[in-house]
Design an enzyme around this catalytic site. Structure first.
Site, PDB file in Angstrom:
ATOM      1  N   SER A 132     -31.943   8.867  41.500  1.00 37.17           N
ATOM      2  CA  SER A 132     -31.718   7.677  40.679  1.00 37.17           C
ATOM      3  C   SER A 132     -32.944   6.790  40.736  1.00 37.17           C
ATOM      4  O   SER A 132     -33.349   6.344  41.817  1.00 37.17           O
ATOM      5  CB  SER A 132     -30.509   6.893  41.193  1.00 37.17           C
ATOM      6  OG  SER A 132     -30.528   5.592  40.619  1.00 37.17           O
ATOM      7  N   MET A 136     -23.313   1.607  32.928  1.00 37.26           N
ATOM      8  CA  MET A 136     -22.422   0.649  33.606  1.00 37.26           C
ATOM      9  C   MET A 136     -22.414  -0.607  32.751  1.00 37.26           C
ATOM     10  O   MET A 136     -22.932  -1.670  33.133  1.00 37.26           O
ATOM     11  CB  MET A 136     -22.927   0.398  35.030  1.00 37.26           C
ATOM     12  CG  MET A 136     -22.662   1.602  35.940  1.00 37.26           C
ATOM     13  SD  MET A 136     -23.668   1.590  37.430  1.00 37.26           S
ATOM     14  CE  MET A 136     -25.153   2.344  36.795  1.00 37.26           C
ATOM     15  N   MET A 188     -17.733   7.892  41.386  1.00 38.86           N
ATOM     16  CA  MET A 188     -18.466   6.846  42.106  1.00 38.86           C
ATOM     17  C   MET A 188     -17.940   6.755  43.537  1.00 38.86           C
ATOM     18  O   MET A 188     -16.732   6.617  43.755  1.00 38.86           O
ATOM     19  CB  MET A 188     -18.284   5.485  41.428  1.00 38.86           C
ATOM     20  CG  MET A 188     -18.928   5.333  40.062  1.00 38.86           C
ATOM     21  SD  MET A 188     -20.703   5.616  40.020  1.00 38.86           S
ATOM     22  CE  MET A 188     -21.300   4.459  41.239  1.00 38.86           C
ATOM     23  N   HIS A 193     -31.634  10.586  37.111  1.00 37.72           N
ATOM     24  CA  HIS A 193     -30.452   9.753  36.888  1.00 37.72           C
ATOM     25  C   HIS A 193     -30.910   8.328  36.568  1.00 37.72           C
ATOM     26  O   HIS A 193     -31.688   7.730  37.318  1.00 37.72           O
ATOM     27  CB  HIS A 193     -29.583   9.778  38.150  1.00 37.72           C
ATOM     28  CG  HIS A 193     -28.281   9.060  38.028  1.00 37.72           C
ATOM     29  ND1 HIS A 193     -27.154   9.628  37.462  1.00 37.72           N
ATOM     30  CD2 HIS A 193     -27.906   7.820  38.408  1.00 37.72           C
ATOM     31  CE1 HIS A 193     -26.149   8.769  37.515  1.00 37.72           C
ATOM     32  NE2 HIS A 193     -26.573   7.654  38.077  1.00 37.72           N
ATOM     33  N   ASP A 211     -29.764   4.506  35.671  1.00 41.39           N
ATOM     34  CA  ASP A 211     -28.645   3.571  35.825  1.00 41.39           C
ATOM     35  C   ASP A 211     -28.833   2.354  34.930  1.00 41.39           C
ATOM     36  O   ASP A 211     -29.708   1.522  35.165  1.00 41.39           O
ATOM     37  CB  ASP A 211     -28.545   3.122  37.289  1.00 41.39           C
ATOM     38  CG  ASP A 211     -27.985   4.214  38.178  1.00 41.39           C
ATOM     39  OD1 ASP A 211     -26.927   4.776  37.824  1.00 41.39           O
ATOM     40  OD2 ASP A 211     -28.597   4.510  39.216  1.00 41.39           O
ATOM     41  N   MET A 241     -27.290  -1.100  33.643  1.00 44.81           N
ATOM     42  CA  MET A 241     -26.334  -2.145  34.080  1.00 44.81           C
ATOM     43  C   MET A 241     -26.500  -3.387  33.214  1.00 44.81           C
ATOM     44  O   MET A 241     -27.621  -3.753  32.861  1.00 44.81           O
ATOM     45  CB  MET A 241     -26.600  -2.514  35.538  1.00 44.81           C
ATOM     46  CG  MET A 241     -26.559  -1.346  36.488  1.00 44.81           C
ATOM     47  SD  MET A 241     -26.761  -1.918  38.188  1.00 44.81           S
ATOM     48  CE  MET A 241     -26.839  -0.330  39.036  1.00 44.81           C
ATOM     49  N   HIS A 301     -26.383   6.885  33.034  1.00 43.65           N
ATOM     50  CA  HIS A 301     -25.125   6.365  33.566  1.00 43.65           C
ATOM     51  C   HIS A 301     -24.957   4.937  33.062  1.00 43.65           C
ATOM     52  O   HIS A 301     -25.649   4.031  33.525  1.00 43.65           O
ATOM     53  CB  HIS A 301     -25.200   6.422  35.102  1.00 43.65           C
ATOM     54  CG  HIS A 301     -24.006   5.866  35.802  1.00 43.65           C
ATOM     55  ND1 HIS A 301     -23.989   5.638  37.170  1.00 43.65           N
ATOM     56  CD2 HIS A 301     -22.769   5.509  35.351  1.00 43.65           C
ATOM     57  CE1 HIS A 301     -22.816   5.161  37.516  1.00 43.65           C
ATOM     58  NE2 HIS A 301     -22.054   5.071  36.435  1.00 43.65           N
ATOM     59  N   ASP A 350     -21.923   9.930  42.970  1.00 40.58           N
ATOM     60  CA  ASP A 350     -22.908   8.858  42.824  1.00 40.58           C
ATOM     61  C   ASP A 350     -22.602   7.723  43.792  1.00 40.58           C
ATOM     62  O   ASP A 350     -21.598   7.027  43.638  1.00 40.58           O
ATOM     63  CB  ASP A 350     -22.890   8.354  41.378  1.00 40.58           C
ATOM     64  CG  ASP A 350     -24.040   7.422  41.076  1.00 40.58           C
ATOM     65  OD1 ASP A 350     -24.893   7.203  41.952  1.00 40.58           O
ATOM     66  OD2 ASP A 350     -24.075   6.903  39.930  1.00 40.58           O
TER      67      ASP A 350
HETATM   68  C1  DX5 Z   1     -24.944   2.528  41.715  1.00 41.10           C
HETATM   69  C2  DX5 Z   1     -25.682   3.550  40.891  1.00 41.10           C
HETATM   70  C3  DX5 Z   1     -26.202   4.667  41.690  1.00 41.10           C
HETATM   71  C4  DX5 Z   1     -27.210   4.243  42.715  1.00 41.10           C
HETATM   72  C5  DX5 Z   1     -27.113   5.144  43.890  1.00 41.10           C
HETATM   73  O1  DX5 Z   1     -24.390   1.573  40.898  1.00 41.10           O
HETATM   74  O2  DX5 Z   1     -24.845   4.082  39.887  1.00 41.10           O
HETATM   75  O3  DX5 Z   1     -26.738   5.690  40.857  1.00 41.10           O
HETATM   76  O4  DX5 Z   1     -28.522   4.259  42.248  1.00 41.10           O
HETATM   77  O5  DX5 Z   1     -27.940   4.635  44.891  1.00 41.10           O
HETATM   78  P1  DX5 Z   1     -27.835   5.142  46.391  1.00 41.10           P
HETATM   79  O6  DX5 Z   1     -28.083   6.619  46.369  1.00 41.10           O
HETATM   80  O7  DX5 Z   1     -28.903   4.363  47.072  1.00 41.10           O
HETATM   81  O8  DX5 Z   1     -26.447   4.813  46.878  1.00 41.10           O
HETATM   82 ZN    ZN Z   2     -25.541   5.939  38.804  1.00 43.57          ZN
END
Ligand code: DX5
Ligand code: ZN
Length: 223
Positions: A7, A67, A136, A32, A34, A36, A65, A170
């Site tokens: 990620s 969010m 998750m 990956h 993310d 947000m 991903h 994840d």
């Molecule tokens: C969290 C993300 C993850 C995050 C994981 O909201 O969706 O993809 O980057 O990070 P680690 O591996 O550090 O828990």
């Molecule tokens: Zn993620």
């Protein structure tokens, strides 16, 4: 075979292109990404414009991903940005079925994600619409959080329901739990802090050591 998806939430945000090249050269299988929005989760990262900018730097597969809520108004923009997999949360709105159909219609492979507090039954009615389920194992919003053990039984249940789907884990993944996750039925492991720790674009070798440690742990599963 396990897929390891670093990620870029744990990468240098001022150097995504170089970070992606480095982590792919060191053995990443997917990237990956993310997204947000500060509304669905209590943090903001970036949107489709950044995804489009980093897309040419990704040689493997762009695993986006989302969010965010709502999802539907932004599907076409993320598809145009080059998302290969586009994952929406089952909690993001009242019409996940429609959202997943729209993702497929936009030319992406649909994924559905579920939060730690959401029962696994919530995604069962849409398993026929997706290529991937993202379980998750932290509350989404931040990297570097601790793995939540009570999420693990969801993985075995999903694997029993859907032998053909990708099951992605994840949050809080590292060498210490990779084996348990694969034994439970996961085949894609997202890892942010446990991949990027100790390395940099200038010194990427730790990325490779970290990826190999996760892969070795994951593939030490008894045959
Ligand atoms: C969290 C993300 C993850 C995050 C994981 O909201 O969706 O993809 O980057 O990070 P680690 O591996 O550090 O828990
Ligand atoms: Zn993620």
């Amino acid at each position: 075979m396990v897929t390891i998806a670093p990620s870029i939430l744990a990468a240098d945000f001022a150097a995504f292109g170089a970070e992606i090249a480095a982590v792919e050269a060191e053995g990443a299988d997917w990237i990956h990404v993310d997204v947000m929005d500060g509304h669905f989760v209590p943090n903001i990262t970036f949107g489709p414009q950044t995804c489009a900018a980093i897309r040419p730097h990704i040689r493997t597969l762009m695993d986006v991903h989302l969010m965010i809520a709502p999802v539907d108004p932004f599907i076409d923009a993320f598809a145009a940005a080059g998302a290969d997999i586009l994952t929406a949360h089952v909690e993001a709105g009242p019409h996940i079925h429609r959202t997943l159909q729209a993702i497929r219609a936009a030319g992406c492979r649909p994924g559905v994600a579920l939060n730690p507090g959401t029962p696994v039954e919530a995604v069962r009615p849409v398993l026929d619409l997706v290529d991937l389920v993202c379980v998750m194992t932290v509350n989404p919003g931040f990297g570097g959080q601790s793995f939540i053990d009570t999420c693990l039984p969801k993985v075995a249940q999903l694997r029993a329901w859907a032998p053909h789907l990708h099951i992605e884990i994840d949050g809080g993944v590292g060498p210490g739990n990779a084996r348990r996750l694969v034994e439970a039925g996961a085949d894609v492991l997202v890892a942010g802090s446990s991949v990027f720790k100790g390395g940099s674009v200038a010194d990427p070798a730790p990325y490779g050591q970290n990826i190999r440690a996760i892969r070795k742990a994951a593939t030490s599963v008894a045959a």
